[in-house]
Design a protein around this motif. Structure first.
Motif, PDB file in Angstrom:
ATOM      1  N   ALA A   1       3.555  13.584   8.081  1.00 23.72           N
ATOM      2  CA  ALA A   1       4.963  13.188   8.025  1.00 23.72           C
ATOM      3  C   ALA A   1       5.038  11.671   7.939  1.00 23.72           C
ATOM      4  O   ALA A   1       4.226  10.963   8.548  1.00 23.72           O
ATOM      5  N   ARG A   2       6.006  11.166   7.170  1.00 20.23           N
ATOM      6  CA  ARG A   2       6.113   9.724   6.982  1.00 20.23           C
ATOM      7  C   ARG A   2       7.536   9.216   7.229  1.00 20.23           C
ATOM      8  O   ARG A   2       8.509   9.958   7.140  1.00 20.23           O
ATOM      9  N   TYR A   3       7.610   7.937   7.536  1.00 19.92           N
ATOM     10  CA  TYR A   3       8.852   7.235   7.860  1.00 19.92           C
ATOM     11  C   TYR A   3       9.489   6.740   6.572  1.00 19.92           C
ATOM     12  O   TYR A   3       8.813   6.188   5.695  1.00 19.92           O
ATOM     13  N   VAL A   4      10.790   6.927   6.444  1.00 17.79           N
ATOM     14  CA  VAL A   4      11.540   6.459   5.284  1.00 17.79           C
ATOM     15  C   VAL A   4      12.683   5.584   5.780  1.00 17.79           C
ATOM     16  O   VAL A   4      13.405   5.967   6.713  1.00 17.79           O
TER      17      VAL A   4
ATOM     18  N   TYR B   1       0.817  -1.218   0.000  1.00 11.81           N
ATOM     19  CA  TYR B   1       0.000   0.000   0.000  1.00 11.81           C
ATOM     20  C   TYR B   1       0.848   1.265   0.000  1.00 11.81           C
ATOM     21  O   TYR B   1       0.455   2.296  -0.543  1.00 11.81           O
ATOM     22  N   TRP B   2       2.047   1.200   0.583  1.00  8.30           N
ATOM     23  CA  TRP B   2       2.906   2.383   0.726  1.00  8.30           C
ATOM     24  C   TRP B   2       3.865   2.546  -0.452  1.00  8.30           C
ATOM     25  O   TRP B   2       4.652   3.480  -0.474  1.00  8.30           O
TER      26      TRP B   2
ATOM     27  N   TRP C   1      14.940   7.917   8.126  1.00  2.78           N
ATOM     28  CA  TRP C   1      14.772   9.360   8.181  1.00  2.78           C
ATOM     29  C   TRP C   1      13.304   9.672   7.908  1.00  2.78           C
ATOM     30  O   TRP C   1      12.468   8.767   8.000  1.00  2.78           O
ATOM     31  N   ILE C   2      12.957  10.906   7.631  1.00  2.00           N
ATOM     32  CA  ILE C   2      11.546  11.258   7.471  1.00  2.00           C
ATOM     33  C   ILE C   2      11.331  12.108   6.229  1.00  2.00           C
ATOM     34  O   ILE C   2      12.274  12.663   5.660  1.00  2.00           O
TER      35      ILE C   2
ATOM     36  N   GLY D   1       6.431   4.548   4.925  1.00  2.00           N
ATOM     37  CA  GLY D   1       5.229   4.147   5.635  1.00  2.00           C
ATOM     38  C   GLY D   1       4.958   5.069   6.804  1.00  2.00           C
ATOM     39  O   GLY D   1       5.545   6.147   6.919  1.00  2.00           O
ATOM     40  N   ARG D   2       4.076   4.632   7.691  1.00  2.00           N
ATOM     41  CA  ARG D   2       3.706   5.459   8.839  1.00  2.00           C
ATOM     42  C   ARG D   2       4.786   5.447   9.917  1.00  2.00           C
ATOM     43  O   ARG D   2       5.010   6.442  10.605  1.00  2.00           O
ATOM     44  N   ASP D   3       5.461   4.297  10.072  1.00  3.23           N
ATOM     45  CA  ASP D   3       6.479   4.124  11.100  1.00  3.23           C
ATOM     46  C   ASP D   3       7.240   2.848  10.776  1.00  3.23           C
ATOM     47  O   ASP D   3       7.026   2.237   9.719  1.00  3.23           O
TER      48      ASP D   3
END
Length: 280
Positions: free
Chosen positions: A194-197, A57-58, A220-221, A249-251
């Motif tokens: 904000a999202r998690y990378v 999904y991400w 990172w974000i 993703g979210r985290d």
């Protein structure tokens, strides 16, 4: 500035008493984005499994695989060659009033304060004044990133993969995953998506061509300012040619490199190694 990087990421499990079967997902294939291009990528899994690949999904490439034969070890080796480039500076311009219902609806998943990212009460108190003083969301982000970098120490091995942002804040120590989670919680609490990378980072500021070095998985974000803007809170820099994106993703829960279940009578031990070589 562009770079061509080869990443060899080896991970897996040693099973104390062997495993009868295992069912797994690997997120170890880099993305092709506007800032990086995957020239080649392969995933070698031992023992040879049944597998299939899909995009989640991400937008992350996932290899799902099953091993149905008894095995003492499970080894996954991802080898990728990626061309990266400098990320052009992005103008930070949206106002607080631009973070309206349309934005909140479109990026609602990136506003959730999950257990991974929810700010500790002490941190929430300390940054409460930043919102009132910030003329624009970008001003708030800059103040929060500076505050976290000043107050939290990067200490390898100081936290576990299950550590939450609140735990890291209480300890005032963490690793890249913790810095990302702390940043996400602080931004989302102010209504900024904000999202998690996750991916890799070449450890040298000026990588030498042809020299293989011990690299690391990294996190990172990206935050929303009319477009996605990246920031590496651990190193207090914008992502650049040394960063290779694998998952978003979210985290962390949306992007672990290897996750699964297995059948065994004993324990298991995870092993991880990353080697990065600048090719040109």
């Amino acid at each position: 500035m562009t770079m061509q990087l080869r990443i060899k990421h080896t991970t897996g499990y040693h099973y104390e008493k062997g495993a009868m079967a295992s069912f797994n997902e690997a997120r170890m294939t880099p993305m092709t984005t506007s800032e990086q291009y995957v020239l080649r990528s392969r995933l070698d899994i031992t023992p040879t499994p049944w597998s299939y690949e899909y995009r989640d999904y991400w937008g992350t490439t996932v290899t799902s695989f099953e091993v149905h034969d008894p095995h003492a070890d499970l080894t996954v080796v991802a080898t990728s060659t990626v061309e990266t480039q400098e990320v052009a500076p992005k103008s930070h311009g949206i106002a607080w009033e631009d973070l309206v219902d349309d934005v909140r609806d479109e990026w609602c998943e990136y506003l959730v304060l999950s257990d991974w990212v929810a700010p500790a009460a002490g941190l929430a108190d300390e940054i409460a004044g930043f919102r009132a003083e910030a003329e624009r969301p970008s001003d708030y982000v800059e103040a929060v990133m500076r505050h976290l970098h000043d107050r939290v120490a990067y200490v390898p091995g100081s936290t576990e993969v299950t550590t939450t942002a609140a735990d890291a804040w209480d300890a005032r120590t963490g690793v890249c995953q913790d810095f990302a989670h702390l940043s996400l919680g602080a931004l989302r609490a102010a209504g900024i998506p904000a999202r998690y990378v996750s991916g890799y980072l070449h450890p040298s500021p000026d990588p030498v061509v042809g020299v293989a070095v011990e690299g690391e998985s990294h996190a990172w974000i990206e935050w929303w300012d009319g477009e996605w803007v990246g920031w590496d809170p651990t190193n207090a820099i914008a992502p650049g040619p040394r960063h290779v994106v694998v998952a978003k993703g979210r985290d962390y829960g949306d992007s672990p490199p290897l996750r699964g279940i297995f059948s065994t009578a004993g324990g298991s031990e995870l092993f991880v190694g990353v080697e990065i070589t600048r090719l040109r």
